[in-house]
Design a protein around this motif. Structure first.
Motif, PDB file in Angstrom:
ATOM      1  N   GLY A   1       0.807  -1.323   0.028  1.00 25.23           N
ATOM      2  CA  GLY A   1      -0.084   0.037   0.045  1.00 25.23           C
ATOM      3  C   GLY A   1       0.618   1.143  -0.174  1.00 25.23           C
ATOM      4  O   GLY A   1       0.255   2.278   0.038  1.00 25.23           O
ATOM      5  N   THR A   2       2.066   1.109   0.087  1.00 28.50           N
ATOM      6  CA  THR A   2       3.063   2.312  -0.036  1.00 28.50           C
ATOM      7  C   THR A   2       4.413   1.815  -0.407  1.00 28.50           C
ATOM      8  O   THR A   2       4.769   0.847  -0.460  1.00 28.50           O
ATOM      9  CB  THR A   2       2.953   3.037   1.507  1.00 28.50           C
ATOM     10  OG1 THR A   2       3.938   4.187   1.363  1.00 28.50           O
ATOM     11  CG2 THR A   2       3.718   2.071   2.600  1.00 28.50           C
ATOM     12  N   SER A   3       5.538   2.706  -0.612  1.00 26.63           N
ATOM     13  CA  SER A   3       6.623   2.510  -0.887  1.00 26.63           C
ATOM     14  C   SER A   3       7.619   2.614   0.430  1.00 26.63           C
ATOM     15  O   SER A   3       6.933   3.206   1.422  1.00 26.63           O
ATOM     16  CB  SER A   3       7.340   3.507  -1.832  1.00 26.63           C
ATOM     17  OG  SER A   3       7.352   4.954  -1.451  1.00 26.63           O
ATOM     18  N   THR A   4       8.535   2.036   0.438  1.00 25.30           N
ATOM     19  CA  THR A   4       9.229   1.524   1.738  1.00 25.30           C
ATOM     20  C   THR A   4      10.962   1.923   1.476  1.00 25.30           C
ATOM     21  O   THR A   4      11.097   2.636   0.280  1.00 25.30           O
ATOM     22  CB  THR A   4       9.439   0.107   2.280  1.00 25.30           C
ATOM     23  OG1 THR A   4      10.351  -0.555   1.463  1.00 25.30           O
ATOM     24  CG2 THR A   4       8.111  -0.375   2.227  1.00 25.30           C
ATOM     25  N   ASP A   5      11.806   1.871   2.181  1.00 23.21           N
ATOM     26  CA  ASP A   5      12.966   2.292   2.212  1.00 23.21           C
ATOM     27  C   ASP A   5      13.914   1.198   1.405  1.00 23.21           C
ATOM     28  O   ASP A   5      15.317   1.292   1.270  1.00 23.21           O
ATOM     29  CB  ASP A   5      13.771   2.788   3.278  1.00 23.21           C
ATOM     30  CG  ASP A   5      13.773   1.721   4.511  1.00 23.21           C
ATOM     31  OD1 ASP A   5      12.992   0.459   4.150  1.00 23.21           O
ATOM     32  OD2 ASP A   5      14.049   1.711   5.813  1.00 23.21           O
ATOM     33  N   GLY A   6      13.069   0.280   1.316  1.00 24.39           N
ATOM     34  CA  GLY A   6      14.093  -0.784   0.500  1.00 24.39           C
ATOM     35  C   GLY A   6      14.689  -1.951   1.446  1.00 24.39           C
ATOM     36  O   GLY A   6      15.151  -2.837   0.904  1.00 24.39           O
ATOM     37  N   ARG A   7      14.481  -1.705   2.532  1.00 28.92           N
ATOM     38  CA  ARG A   7      15.343  -2.555   3.443  1.00 28.92           C
ATOM     39  C   ARG A   7      14.274  -3.484   4.284  1.00 28.92           C
ATOM     40  O   ARG A   7      14.674  -4.551   5.070  1.00 28.92           O
ATOM     41  CB  ARG A   7      15.965  -1.688   4.724  1.00 28.92           C
ATOM     42  CG  ARG A   7      17.177  -1.121   4.249  1.00 28.92           C
ATOM     43  CD  ARG A   7      17.991  -0.605   5.286  1.00 28.92           C
ATOM     44  NE  ARG A   7      17.169   0.264   6.227  1.00 28.92           N
ATOM     45  CZ  ARG A   7      17.896   0.489   7.452  1.00 28.92           C
ATOM     46  NH1 ARG A   7      19.186   0.404   7.709  1.00 28.92           N
ATOM     47  NH2 ARG A   7      17.166   1.058   8.430  1.00 28.92           N
ATOM     48  N   ARG A   8      13.035  -3.438   3.910  1.00 30.41           N
ATOM     49  CA  ARG A   8      12.064  -4.127   4.684  1.00 30.41           C
ATOM     50  C   ARG A   8      10.701  -4.471   3.951  1.00 30.41           C
ATOM     51  O   ARG A   8      10.531  -3.758   2.788  1.00 30.41           O
ATOM     52  CB  ARG A   8      11.535  -3.507   6.118  1.00 30.41           C
ATOM     53  CG  ARG A   8      10.761  -2.265   5.637  1.00 30.41           C
ATOM     54  CD  ARG A   8      10.868  -1.314   6.957  1.00 30.41           C
ATOM     55  NE  ARG A   8      12.224  -0.631   7.055  1.00 30.41           N
ATOM     56  CZ  ARG A   8      13.049  -0.593   7.862  1.00 30.41           C
ATOM     57  NH1 ARG A   8      12.668  -0.776   9.253  1.00 30.41           N
ATOM     58  NH2 ARG A   8      14.033   0.183   7.768  1.00 30.41           N
ATOM     59  N   LEU A   9       9.829  -5.323   4.345  1.00 26.91           N
ATOM     60  CA  LEU A   9       8.634  -5.633   3.684  1.00 26.91           C
ATOM     61  C   LEU A   9       7.461  -5.200   4.629  1.00 26.91           C
ATOM     62  O   LEU A   9       7.589  -6.099   5.728  1.00 26.91           O
ATOM     63  CB  LEU A   9       8.637  -7.222   3.140  1.00 26.91           C
ATOM     64  CG  LEU A   9       7.415  -7.473   2.290  1.00 26.91           C
ATOM     65  CD1 LEU A   9       7.562  -6.655   1.083  1.00 26.91           C
ATOM     66  CD2 LEU A   9       7.289  -8.837   2.035  1.00 26.91           C
ATOM     67  N   LEU A  10       6.595  -4.322   4.344  1.00 24.31           N
ATOM     68  CA  LEU A  10       5.553  -4.224   5.189  1.00 24.31           C
ATOM     69  C   LEU A  10       4.332  -5.148   4.904  1.00 24.31           C
ATOM     70  O   LEU A  10       4.249  -5.904   3.897  1.00 24.31           O
ATOM     71  CB  LEU A  10       4.858  -2.734   5.078  1.00 24.31           C
ATOM     72  CG  LEU A  10       5.676  -1.559   5.033  1.00 24.31           C
ATOM     73  CD1 LEU A  10       4.877  -0.490   4.802  1.00 24.31           C
ATOM     74  CD2 LEU A  10       6.351  -1.381   6.519  1.00 24.31           C
TER      75      LEU A  10
END
Length: 282
Positions: free
Chosen positions: A179-188
Protein backbone atom coordinates in the motif's frame (compact mmCIF):
# COMPACT_ATOMS: atom_id res chain seq x y z
CA UNK A 1 3.17 3.80 -7.32
CA UNK A 2 1.89 4.61 -3.87
CA UNK A 3 3.47 6.78 -1.19
CA UNK A 4 2.41 7.28 2.42
CA UNK A 5 0.61 10.34 3.63
CA UNK A 6 1.72 12.22 6.72
CA UNK A 7 -1.07 10.49 8.62
CA UNK A 8 0.67 7.14 8.08
CA UNK A 9 3.41 8.11 10.50
CA UNK A 10 1.17 7.37 13.45
CA UNK A 11 0.25 3.83 12.43
CA UNK A 12 1.71 0.90 14.29
CA UNK A 13 3.15 -0.70 11.14
CA UNK A 14 4.80 2.54 10.05
CA UNK A 15 7.02 3.45 13.02
CA UNK A 16 10.08 2.70 10.90
CA UNK A 17 9.34 5.93 9.02
CA UNK A 18 10.44 7.83 12.09
CA UNK A 19 13.99 7.00 11.04
CA UNK A 20 15.91 9.84 9.43
CA UNK A 21 16.12 9.22 5.66
CA UNK A 22 19.62 9.02 4.18
CA UNK A 23 20.91 12.40 3.04
CA UNK A 24 20.19 13.05 -0.61
CA UNK A 25 23.54 14.20 -1.93
CA UNK A 26 23.00 16.76 -4.64
CA UNK A 27 25.44 16.85 -7.58
CA UNK A 28 28.41 19.08 -6.97
CA UNK A 29 31.39 19.60 -9.17
CA UNK A 30 31.84 19.15 -12.89
CA UNK A 31 32.22 15.36 -12.69
CA UNK A 32 28.85 14.88 -10.99
CA UNK A 33 27.00 17.08 -13.45
CA UNK A 34 28.67 15.41 -16.43
CA UNK A 35 27.41 12.03 -15.16
CA UNK A 36 23.93 13.47 -14.71
CA UNK A 37 24.02 14.87 -18.23
CA UNK A 38 25.38 11.70 -19.83
CA UNK A 39 23.10 9.26 -18.03
CA UNK A 40 20.05 11.50 -18.04
CA UNK A 41 20.32 12.39 -21.72
CA UNK A 42 20.68 8.75 -22.71
CA UNK A 43 17.73 7.68 -20.57
CA UNK A 44 15.48 10.48 -21.85
CA UNK A 45 16.34 9.77 -25.48
CA UNK A 46 15.58 6.07 -25.07
CA UNK A 47 12.26 6.85 -23.36
CA UNK A 48 11.27 9.42 -26.00
CA UNK A 49 12.12 7.06 -28.85
CA UNK A 50 10.21 4.30 -27.07
CA UNK A 51 7.13 6.52 -26.75
CA UNK A 52 7.30 7.59 -30.41
CA UNK A 53 7.57 3.99 -31.59
CA UNK A 54 4.90 2.53 -29.33
CA UNK A 55 2.15 4.82 -30.64
CA UNK A 56 2.05 3.42 -34.21
CA UNK A 57 2.94 -0.03 -32.90
CA UNK A 58 -0.05 0.00 -30.58
CA UNK A 59 -2.31 1.20 -33.39
CA UNK A 60 -1.36 -1.72 -35.63
CA UNK A 61 -1.44 -4.13 -32.70
CA UNK A 62 -5.00 -3.07 -31.82
CA UNK A 63 -6.19 -3.96 -35.33
CA UNK A 64 -4.95 -7.54 -35.02
CA UNK A 65 -5.18 -8.24 -31.27
CA UNK A 66 -7.65 -5.77 -29.75
CA UNK A 67 -6.81 -5.11 -26.11
CA UNK A 68 -4.08 -7.76 -25.99
CA UNK A 69 -0.50 -6.49 -26.05
CA UNK A 70 1.75 -9.22 -27.58
CA UNK A 71 3.95 -6.63 -29.36
CA UNK A 72 3.88 -3.45 -27.28
CA UNK A 73 4.42 -5.34 -24.00
CA UNK A 74 7.86 -6.68 -25.01
CA UNK A 75 8.61 -3.28 -26.55
CA UNK A 76 8.13 -1.55 -23.19
CA UNK A 77 10.20 -4.28 -21.57
CA UNK A 78 13.14 -3.60 -23.87
CA UNK A 79 12.86 0.19 -23.50
CA UNK A 80 13.03 -0.11 -19.71
CA UNK A 81 16.07 -2.38 -19.87
CA UNK A 82 17.86 0.09 -22.13
CA UNK A 83 16.92 2.99 -19.86
CA UNK A 84 18.41 1.24 -16.83
CA UNK A 85 21.55 0.54 -18.86
CA UNK A 86 21.84 4.23 -19.79
CA UNK A 87 21.56 5.10 -16.10
CA UNK A 88 24.33 2.63 -15.32
CA UNK A 89 22.21 0.54 -12.95
CA UNK A 90 22.93 -3.18 -13.08
CA UNK A 91 19.89 -5.39 -13.59
CA UNK A 92 19.17 -9.10 -13.66
CA UNK A 93 16.16 -11.40 -13.51
CA UNK A 94 15.83 -14.76 -11.81
CA UNK A 95 12.91 -17.06 -12.51
CA UNK A 96 10.42 -17.13 -15.37
CA UNK A 97 7.28 -15.10 -16.06
CA UNK A 98 4.08 -17.03 -15.44
CA UNK A 99 1.95 -18.47 -18.22
CA UNK A 100 -1.82 -18.36 -18.29
CA UNK A 101 -4.19 -15.79 -16.78
CA UNK A 102 -3.03 -14.01 -13.66
CA UNK A 103 -1.65 -10.98 -11.88
CA UNK A 104 1.61 -9.97 -10.21
CA UNK A 105 2.33 -8.64 -6.71
CA UNK A 106 5.64 -7.10 -5.64
CA UNK A 107 7.36 -5.10 -2.93
CA UNK A 108 7.56 -1.36 -3.52
CA UNK A 109 10.75 0.59 -2.78
CA UNK A 110 11.30 3.31 -5.34
CA UNK A 111 10.22 5.25 -8.41
CA UNK A 112 12.73 2.96 -10.13
CA UNK A 113 10.24 0.10 -9.70
CA UNK A 114 8.48 1.35 -12.85
CA UNK A 115 11.59 0.59 -14.90
CA UNK A 116 12.84 -2.40 -12.93
CA UNK A 117 9.61 -4.41 -12.94
CA UNK A 118 8.62 -3.52 -16.51
CA UNK A 119 12.07 -4.73 -17.55
CA UNK A 120 11.41 -8.12 -15.98
CA UNK A 121 8.16 -8.95 -17.78
CA UNK A 122 5.32 -7.17 -19.58
CA UNK A 123 3.13 -5.84 -16.77
CA UNK A 124 0.56 -3.09 -16.22
CA UNK A 125 0.83 -1.27 -12.92
CA UNK A 126 -2.15 -0.68 -10.68
CA UNK A 127 -1.81 2.67 -8.93
CA UNK A 128 -3.84 5.28 -7.12
CA UNK A 129 -5.36 7.93 -9.36
CA UNK A 130 -3.18 10.75 -7.97
CA UNK A 131 -0.11 9.33 -9.72
CA UNK A 132 -1.64 10.32 -13.06
CA UNK A 133 -0.84 13.95 -12.18
CA UNK A 134 2.83 13.50 -11.23
CA UNK A 135 5.07 15.30 -13.76
CA UNK A 136 7.31 12.97 -15.75
CA UNK A 137 6.03 9.79 -14.14
CA UNK A 138 2.55 10.45 -15.55
CA UNK A 139 3.98 10.09 -19.08
CA UNK A 140 5.39 6.65 -18.26
CA UNK A 141 2.18 5.50 -16.61
CA UNK A 142 0.03 6.53 -19.56
CA UNK A 143 2.30 4.98 -22.18
CA UNK A 144 2.48 1.73 -20.21
CA UNK A 145 -1.32 1.71 -19.76
CA UNK A 146 -1.28 1.89 -15.97
CA UNK A 147 -4.57 0.86 -14.35
CA UNK A 148 -5.63 3.69 -12.04
CA UNK A 149 -7.98 3.10 -9.11
CA UNK A 150 -9.94 5.51 -6.95
CA UNK A 151 -10.35 4.70 -3.27
CA UNK A 152 -14.11 5.17 -3.24
CA UNK A 153 -16.44 2.34 -2.12
CA UNK A 154 -19.09 3.65 -4.51
CA UNK A 155 -16.84 2.80 -7.45
CA UNK A 156 -15.75 -0.63 -6.18
CA UNK A 157 -18.04 -2.66 -8.46
CA UNK A 158 -17.10 -0.72 -11.59
CA UNK A 159 -13.39 -1.02 -10.81
CA UNK A 160 -13.74 -4.75 -10.14
CA UNK A 161 -15.40 -5.16 -13.54
CA UNK A 162 -12.58 -3.23 -15.25
CA UNK A 163 -10.04 -5.38 -13.41
CA UNK A 164 -11.73 -8.59 -14.62
CA UNK A 165 -11.88 -7.29 -18.20
CA UNK A 166 -8.18 -6.53 -18.27
CA UNK A 167 -7.22 -9.89 -16.77
CA UNK A 168 -9.49 -11.53 -19.34
CA UNK A 169 -7.66 -9.63 -22.09
CA UNK A 170 -4.39 -11.19 -20.97
CA UNK A 171 -3.00 -8.17 -19.13
CA UNK A 172 -0.64 -8.88 -16.23
CA UNK A 173 -1.76 -6.31 -13.68
CA UNK A 174 0.88 -5.60 -11.04
CA UNK A 175 -0.13 -4.63 -7.49
CA UNK A 176 1.84 -3.34 -4.51
CA UNK A 177 0.06 -5.01 -1.56
CA UNK A 178 2.04 -3.03 1.02
CA UNK A 179 0.00 0.00 0.00
CA UNK A 180 3.02 2.33 0.03
CA UNK A 181 6.70 2.51 -0.84
CA UNK A 182 9.41 1.72 1.72
CA UNK A 183 13.11 2.36 2.17
CA UNK A 184 13.94 -0.93 0.44
CA UNK A 185 15.25 -2.67 3.57
CA UNK A 186 12.00 -4.21 4.76
CA UNK A 187 8.63 -5.57 3.69
CA UNK A 188 5.44 -4.21 5.23
CA UNK A 189 2.50 -6.57 5.82
CA UNK A 190 0.43 -7.27 2.71
CA UNK A 191 -3.12 -5.92 2.90
CA UNK A 192 -5.59 -8.83 2.50
CA UNK A 193 -8.35 -6.52 1.22
CA UNK A 194 -6.49 -6.09 -2.06
CA UNK A 195 -6.64 -9.83 -2.72
CA UNK A 196 -10.44 -9.88 -2.58
CA UNK A 197 -10.43 -8.76 -6.20
CA UNK A 198 -8.76 -12.01 -7.24
CA UNK A 199 -11.75 -14.02 -5.98
CA UNK A 200 -14.29 -12.42 -8.31
CA UNK A 201 -16.22 -15.17 -10.17
CA UNK A 202 -15.97 -13.11 -13.38
CA UNK A 203 -12.23 -13.76 -13.57
CA UNK A 204 -10.89 -16.53 -15.85
CA UNK A 205 -10.51 -20.08 -14.58
CA UNK A 206 -7.00 -21.12 -13.61
CA UNK A 207 -6.13 -17.66 -12.32
CA UNK A 208 -2.80 -17.44 -10.47
CA UNK A 209 -0.75 -14.73 -8.76
CA UNK A 210 3.00 -14.47 -9.26
CA UNK A 211 4.93 -12.94 -6.34
CA UNK A 212 7.95 -10.86 -7.35
CA UNK A 213 10.82 -9.53 -5.21
CA UNK A 214 12.77 -6.47 -6.34
CA UNK A 215 16.06 -6.47 -4.42
CA UNK A 216 18.11 -3.27 -4.60
CA UNK A 217 21.83 -3.26 -3.85
CA UNK A 218 23.20 0.22 -3.14
CA UNK A 219 26.47 1.43 -4.70
CA UNK A 220 29.60 0.46 -2.79
CA UNK A 221 30.01 2.68 0.27
CA UNK A 222 26.53 4.23 0.00
CA UNK A 223 23.68 3.97 2.49
CA UNK A 224 21.82 0.70 1.99
CA UNK A 225 18.64 2.77 1.47
CA UNK A 226 20.20 4.67 -1.42
CA UNK A 227 17.55 3.69 -4.00
CA UNK A 228 14.62 3.83 -1.56
CA UNK A 229 12.11 6.62 -2.14
CA UNK A 230 9.39 7.08 0.44
CA UNK A 231 7.58 9.45 2.77
CA UNK A 232 8.13 13.12 1.97
CA UNK A 233 11.24 12.63 -0.16
CA UNK A 234 11.20 14.82 -3.27
CA UNK A 235 11.54 13.13 -6.62
CA UNK A 236 13.83 15.67 -8.32
CA UNK A 237 16.72 15.67 -5.82
CA UNK A 238 16.56 11.87 -5.46
CA UNK A 239 16.64 11.42 -9.24
CA UNK A 240 19.68 13.72 -9.54
CA UNK A 241 21.46 11.89 -6.71
CA UNK A 242 20.96 8.55 -8.47
CA UNK A 243 22.20 9.89 -11.80
CA UNK A 244 25.22 11.59 -10.20
CA UNK A 245 26.48 8.54 -8.29
CA UNK A 246 30.08 7.74 -9.20
CA UNK A 247 29.35 4.06 -9.04
CA UNK A 248 25.92 2.58 -9.48
CA UNK A 249 24.49 -0.40 -7.65
CA UNK A 250 22.27 -3.09 -9.07
CA UNK A 251 18.87 -4.66 -8.70
CA UNK A 252 17.79 -8.27 -8.92
CA UNK A 253 14.20 -9.17 -9.79
CA UNK A 254 13.17 -12.58 -8.47
CA UNK A 255 10.11 -14.15 -10.11
CA UNK A 256 8.64 -16.71 -7.72
CA UNK A 257 6.42 -19.67 -8.60
CA UNK A 258 2.83 -18.59 -9.33
CA UNK A 259 0.26 -19.27 -6.60
CA UNK A 260 -3.11 -20.67 -7.84
CA UNK A 261 -6.07 -18.68 -6.58
CA UNK A 262 -8.52 -21.60 -6.51
CA UNK A 263 -9.32 -22.78 -2.99
CA UNK A 264 -7.66 -19.82 -1.26
CA UNK A 265 -9.12 -16.92 0.70
CA UNK A 266 -7.93 -13.35 0.53
CA UNK A 267 -6.05 -13.81 3.81
CA UNK A 268 -4.28 -16.99 2.74
CA UNK A 269 -3.39 -15.46 -0.63
CA UNK A 270 -1.93 -12.40 1.10
CA UNK A 271 0.06 -14.58 3.50
CA UNK A 272 1.42 -16.88 0.78
CA UNK A 273 2.45 -14.00 -1.48
CA UNK A 274 3.99 -12.02 1.37
CA UNK A 275 6.03 -15.04 2.48
CA UNK A 276 7.38 -15.58 -1.05
CA UNK A 277 8.33 -11.91 -1.55
CA UNK A 278 9.88 -11.74 1.92
CA UNK A 279 12.06 -14.77 1.22
CA UNK A 280 13.19 -13.14 -2.01
CA UNK A 281 14.36 -9.91 -0.39
CA UNK A 282 15.89 -11.68 2.59
Amino acid sequence: MNRPSRADAGRGDATWRDEIPPPVVRPHGLGDWLRVLRRGTGAVLVLLLGVLLILPLRGIERLFHGRRRPWSGPHVQMVCRLTLACMGIGWQRRGRPMQGPGAVVANHSSWLDILVLNAAMPVFFVSKAEVATWPGINILTRVTDTHFVVRDPRLAQDQAREFAERIGAGHRLLFFPEGTSTDGRRLLPFKPTLFQGFLDPALPDGLAIQPVSAVYQAPAGADTRFYGWWGDMDLGPHLLAVLAARRQGRVTVVLHDPIPVAGESRKTLAALCEDAVRRGIA
